[in-house]
Design an enzyme around this catalytic site. Sequence first.
Site, PDB file in Angstrom:
ATOM      1  CB  THR A  14       8.002  -9.180  23.299  1.00  0.00           C
ATOM      2  OG1 THR A  14       7.748  -9.039  24.622  1.00  0.00           O
ATOM      3  CG2 THR A  14       9.069  -8.325  22.709  1.00  0.00           C
ATOM      4  CE1 TYR A  27      10.140  -5.311  26.422  1.00  0.00           C
ATOM      5  CE2 TYR A  27       8.206  -5.805  25.135  1.00  0.00           C
ATOM      6  CZ  TYR A  27       8.933  -6.257  26.093  1.00  0.00           C
ATOM      7  OH  TYR A  27       9.184  -7.762  26.429  1.00  0.00           O
ATOM      8  CB  THR A  93       8.093 -15.341  25.259  1.00  0.00           C
ATOM      9  OG1 THR A  93       8.744 -14.247  26.152  1.00  0.00           O
ATOM     10  CG2 THR A  93       8.501 -14.824  23.777  1.00  0.00           C
ATOM     11  CG  ASP A  94       6.394 -13.045  30.051  1.00  0.00           C
ATOM     12  OD1 ASP A  94       7.578 -13.247  29.576  1.00  0.00           O
ATOM     13  OD2 ASP A  94       6.157 -11.889  30.486  1.00  0.00           O
ATOM     14  CE  LYS A 166      10.853 -15.263  28.876  1.00  0.00           C
ATOM     15  NZ  LYS A 166       9.738 -14.208  28.354  1.00  0.00           N
ATOM     16  CD  GLU A 283       7.364 -38.592  48.429  1.00  0.00           C
ATOM     17  OE1 GLU A 283       6.767 -37.918  49.366  1.00  0.00           O
ATOM     18  OE2 GLU A 283       8.728 -37.937  47.946  1.00  0.00           O
TER      19      GLU A 283
HETATM   20  C1  SIN Z   1       7.527 -11.301  25.472  1.00  0.00           C
HETATM   21  O1  SIN Z   1       6.644 -11.570  24.599  1.00  0.00           O
HETATM   22  O2  SIN Z   1       8.656 -11.731  25.298  1.00  0.00           O
HETATM   23  C2  SIN Z   1       7.341 -11.010  26.913  1.00  0.00           C
HETATM   24  C3  SIN Z   1       5.814 -10.373  26.971  1.00  0.00           C
HETATM   25  C4  SIN Z   1       4.787 -11.148  26.783  1.00  0.00           C
HETATM   26  O3  SIN Z   1       4.708 -12.385  27.215  1.00  0.00           O
HETATM   27  O4  SIN Z   1       3.569 -10.854  26.404  1.00  0.00           O
END
Ligand code: SIN
Length: 329
Positions: A14, A27, A93-94, A166, A283
């Site tokens: 992103t 997007y 971010t994923d 995340k 455990e």
């Molecule tokens: C992001 O970057 O926030 C979501 C999409 C991705 O991980 O490429």
Amino acid sequence: MPDPRILILATGGTIAGVAGSATRHDYRPGQIGIDDYLAKVEAIGLPATLEGRQIANVGSEDMSPAIWARLHAEIAAAFADDACDGIVVTHGTDTAEETAFLLDLTLPSDKPVVLVGAMRPADAVGYDGLRNFANAVRVAGDRRAAGRGVLVVMGDRVFAARDVRKVRTRGSEDAFRGFPRGSVALVTPSALEWFGAPWRSDNCARHALPAEMPEVPILYVHAGLEPGMVDRLTGPRTRGIVVAGVGEGNMPEPVRGKLAALAAQGLAVVRASRVDEGLVDREPDDESNRFVAARAFNPQKARLLLQLLLANGRRDPAAIQAGFDDPYA
Ligand code: SIN
């Protein structure tokens, strides 16, 4: 002091995404190339010399072992290059936590390596990418970042690869968290405060990155899970399995029995938790079942760690458990 020389390795996400409108949600990530991105960044006038290289331009759901291998090779070359002081990887971010952890376990730590992303695309109202990027460059240019492994910058926080995850699908504030240790530094484009000393006892890579990662699926546990699902997930090439268990890595008794039988035949079985901040300790039955406890690693990180341990010759559950107890030993 001369400006730090930072290599930017772009992979998409992103942070390089566009929507075509400032308010649309649908997007597409990975649209802006690194040269155009650096032209945008130039306007901020960061006190650093930046060189960009495009490794990929994908949404990070498409991150793959092939891209990881390219990224790993580029960073290893940058470590050997006296003209590079630090590395920033732009990333979706994923799956940033997975890439960060994999690089963390397979690269030395004597130069800063910083992953950075954004929660909003580059043409959105409130695009967070430029600030995050400026913060990441600041961290990558700081010699004190060395010895802390791969780092992830989101917002004004810096996280260690081992801890970062995340935790939100939307919004730029608090989208990432560090568990169990929280963030390791606070950063703004003009200030950087580390909260403690570097924790790597030496800067060596902990594991070799294999040419091929062993097959390790994740079994997601839910009420009513049937043991037949284990058969459907595993095949002749499967070397291990990570259980995203309920609570502290729990699973229905028939599933436990099935996995214990496979562990007795040599399949590596790691119990993690589907709970977001799910610490899984050993455990009493783990010994007789030949199971391994994932400790603080979530299922996706436990999978990567198990793949590296298996690829680097660990077979015995006790040896794999030691790798989970301290992957940096
Ligand atoms: C992001 O970057 O926030 C979501 C999409 C991705 O991980 O490429």
